[in-house]
Structures are given as C-alpha cells and as structure tokens.
Design a protein around this motif. Structure first.
Motif, PDB file in Angstrom:
ATOM      1  N   TRP A  12      75.004 -35.397 -25.345  1.00 44.57           N
ATOM      2  CA  TRP A  12      74.028 -34.798 -24.371  1.00 44.57           C
ATOM      3  C   TRP A  12      72.703 -35.185 -24.407  1.00 44.57           C
ATOM      4  CZ3 TRP A  12      76.641 -31.607 -21.310  1.00 44.57           C
ATOM      5  CH2 TRP A  12      77.861 -30.727 -21.831  1.00 44.57           C
ATOM      6  N   PRO A  13      72.071 -35.564 -23.412  1.00 44.59           N
ATOM      7  CA  PRO A  13      70.798 -35.971 -23.547  1.00 44.59           C
ATOM      8  C   PRO A  13      69.744 -34.929 -24.083  1.00 44.59           C
ATOM      9  CG  PRO A  13      71.638 -36.361 -21.411  1.00 44.59           C
ATOM     10  CD  PRO A  13      72.563 -35.457 -22.147  1.00 44.59           C
ATOM     11  N   GLN A  14      68.761 -35.419 -25.067  1.00 51.13           N
ATOM     12  CA  GLN A  14      67.890 -34.502 -25.726  1.00 51.13           C
ATOM     13  C   GLN A  14      67.454 -33.262 -24.887  1.00 51.13           C
ATOM     14  OE1 GLN A  14      67.263 -34.342 -29.107  1.00 51.13           O
ATOM     15  NE2 GLN A  14      69.002 -35.712 -29.128  1.00 51.13           N
ATOM     16  N   ASP A  15      66.915 -33.704 -23.551  1.00 47.38           N
ATOM     17  CA  ASP A  15      66.372 -32.328 -22.832  1.00 47.38           C
ATOM     18  C   ASP A  15      67.468 -31.523 -22.547  1.00 47.38           C
ATOM     19  OD1 ASP A  15      67.392 -34.652 -21.173  1.00 47.38           O
ATOM     20  OD2 ASP A  15      66.739 -33.647 -19.609  1.00 47.38           O
ATOM     21  N   ILE A  16      68.750 -31.900 -22.205  1.00 47.60           N
ATOM     22  CA  ILE A  16      69.781 -30.980 -21.950  1.00 47.60           C
ATOM     23  C   ILE A  16      70.213 -30.142 -23.280  1.00 47.60           C
ATOM     24  CG2 ILE A  16      72.254 -30.623 -21.630  1.00 47.60           C
ATOM     25  CD1 ILE A  16      70.566 -31.279 -19.262  1.00 47.60           C
ATOM     26  N   LEU A  17      70.038 -30.762 -24.550  1.00 45.80           N
ATOM     27  CA  LEU A  17      70.204 -29.960 -25.874  1.00 45.80           C
ATOM     28  C   LEU A  17      69.094 -29.068 -25.852  1.00 45.80           C
ATOM     29  CD1 LEU A  17      71.075 -33.033 -28.532  1.00 45.80           C
ATOM     30  CD2 LEU A  17      72.607 -30.908 -27.623  1.00 45.80           C
ATOM     31  N   ALA A  18      67.767 -29.069 -25.636  1.00 46.18           N
ATOM     32  CA  ALA A  18      66.721 -28.443 -25.604  1.00 46.18           C
ATOM     33  C   ALA A  18      66.996 -27.124 -24.608  1.00 46.18           C
ATOM     34  CB  ALA A  18      65.677 -28.957 -25.204  1.00 46.18           C
ATOM     35  N   ARG A  19      67.715 -27.103 -23.567  1.00 46.95           N
ATOM     36  CA  ARG A  19      67.866 -26.300 -22.423  1.00 46.95           C
ATOM     37  C   ARG A  19      68.975 -25.333 -23.167  1.00 46.95           C
ATOM     38  NH1 ARG A  19      67.356 -26.597 -16.422  1.00 46.95           N
ATOM     39  NH2 ARG A  19      65.546 -27.926 -16.174  1.00 46.95           N
ATOM     40  N   LEU A  20      70.116 -25.989 -23.613  1.00 42.44           N
ATOM     41  CA  LEU A  20      71.277 -25.225 -24.117  1.00 42.44           C
ATOM     42  C   LEU A  20      70.918 -24.324 -25.244  1.00 42.44           C
ATOM     43  CD1 LEU A  20      73.949 -27.972 -24.300  1.00 42.44           C
ATOM     44  CD2 LEU A  20      73.844 -26.337 -22.588  1.00 42.44           C
ATOM     45  N   ALA A  21      69.932 -25.044 -26.215  1.00 45.08           N
ATOM     46  CA  ALA A  21      69.092 -24.086 -27.070  1.00 45.08           C
ATOM     47  C   ALA A  21      68.447 -22.790 -26.551  1.00 45.08           C
ATOM     48  CB  ALA A  21      68.407 -24.988 -28.190  1.00 45.08           C
ATOM     49  N   ALA A  22      67.662 -22.849 -25.678  1.00 45.10           N
ATOM     50  CA  ALA A  22      66.901 -21.839 -24.908  1.00 45.10           C
ATOM     51  C   ALA A  22      67.833 -21.034 -24.216  1.00 45.10           C
ATOM     52  CB  ALA A  22      65.996 -22.562 -23.878  1.00 45.10           C
ATOM     53  N   HIS A  23      68.828 -21.312 -23.958  1.00 39.07           N
ATOM     54  CA  HIS A  23      69.816 -20.481 -22.949  1.00 39.07           C
ATOM     55  C   HIS A  23      70.989 -19.669 -23.799  1.00 39.07           C
ATOM     56  CE1 HIS A  23      68.019 -22.331 -19.462  1.00 39.07           C
ATOM     57  NE2 HIS A  23      68.713 -21.182 -18.841  1.00 39.07           N
TER      58      HIS A  23
END
Length: 149
Positions: free
Chosen positions: A122-133
């Motif tokens: 996953w790109p880093q920005d997607i990893l951050a979104r997954l963590a937030a959700h």
C-alpha cells in the motif's frame, strides 16, 4: 428501530424461486457497500489513476434473515485489520427501515499493482487512511495470519 440510508432495494431479478433474495445477490450488495467504503479509504478513481487497485482474495458470508423483493437494504462497513499488502473488512447488511440485520460479510482484499497484476505494498498515504479507519473490532472468520497446518 434504527433507520439507515438505503443503498439499494432488493430488485425483482435478484429474487429466486423461494421468493427471497438469492444468495449470489447478497455479494452484489456487499460489493456495492465496498464501493462506498473505498471512497472513504482513498481507493476511488484517483487511486486507480496511480496504477493501483484492490482485489478480493477471500470472503465469508453469514445469511441471517431473508429479504424479499423491494426490501430496502443498507450496509455499514468497517476496517478490521491490515498489513503492508492486505486489508480485512466487514460489511453488515440491514433492513434500512426496520433496522434488523440481514447478513454479514468479511473480505480479505489485496493491494494490487495494476500494471503488473501482482500484489504490491500500500502507498504510505493509504496506510495512514487505513490506520485512521481501523474499527478495533475483531474478525469472526478471516485473518491476516496464515492458517495452521
């Protein structure tokens, strides 16, 4: 009674010879729920324009209560777990007006590099979104851990 926004009604062509929604169409509705969830997670058209996508690798369904033609359906989705290349989600289907649960679905998705048609991080920005959700809920059937042999 909890009213939820209607995702779709049960369509006439989804009803089988028993007069209720055929099991195959539960997956259609869960896939519609996934499309809504994907926008929140950043997997919309912009993600595909980056050459990335998601493929379902495994799913589990529980059919809890039958629905008939015209029944209004709603879904809620949750991120259960993820790692650098995989995502585990749950979709819950409800009667949109009466609030009772119709079915649930867990799906293991893979991050895919569409140019190679292979699993990719996953790109880093997607990893951050997954963590937030991440919901904090536990999966009932699927896991990111390999099965015991």
């Amino acid at each position: 009674m909890t009213e939820r926004p209607i995702l779709t009604p049960v369509k006439p062509e989804w009803v089988d010879h028993y007069g209720h929604m055929n099991l195959a169409y539960y997956l259609v509705v869960f896939d519609m729920a996934c499309d809504v969830q994907w926008l929140d997670l950043g997997f919309g058209p912009e993600y595909r324009a980056r050459g990335m996508g998601t493929f379902a690798a495994e799913s589990w369904q529980a059919y809890i209560r039958e629905v008939r033609e015209g029944a209004p359906l709603a879904c809620e989705s949750a991120v259960l777990d993820f790692d650098d290349k995989r995502l585990l989600c749950r979709h819950m289907m409800y009667h949109a007006k009466e609030g009772w649960q119709v079915a649930e679905n867990e799906v293991l998705y893979l991050s895919i590099d569409l140019s190679k048609r292979r699993v990719a991080p996953w790109p880093q920005d997607i990893l951050a979104r997954l963590a937030a959700h991440r919901s904090g809920e536990s999966a009932k059937r699927l896991s990111l851990k390999p099965p015991k042999r």
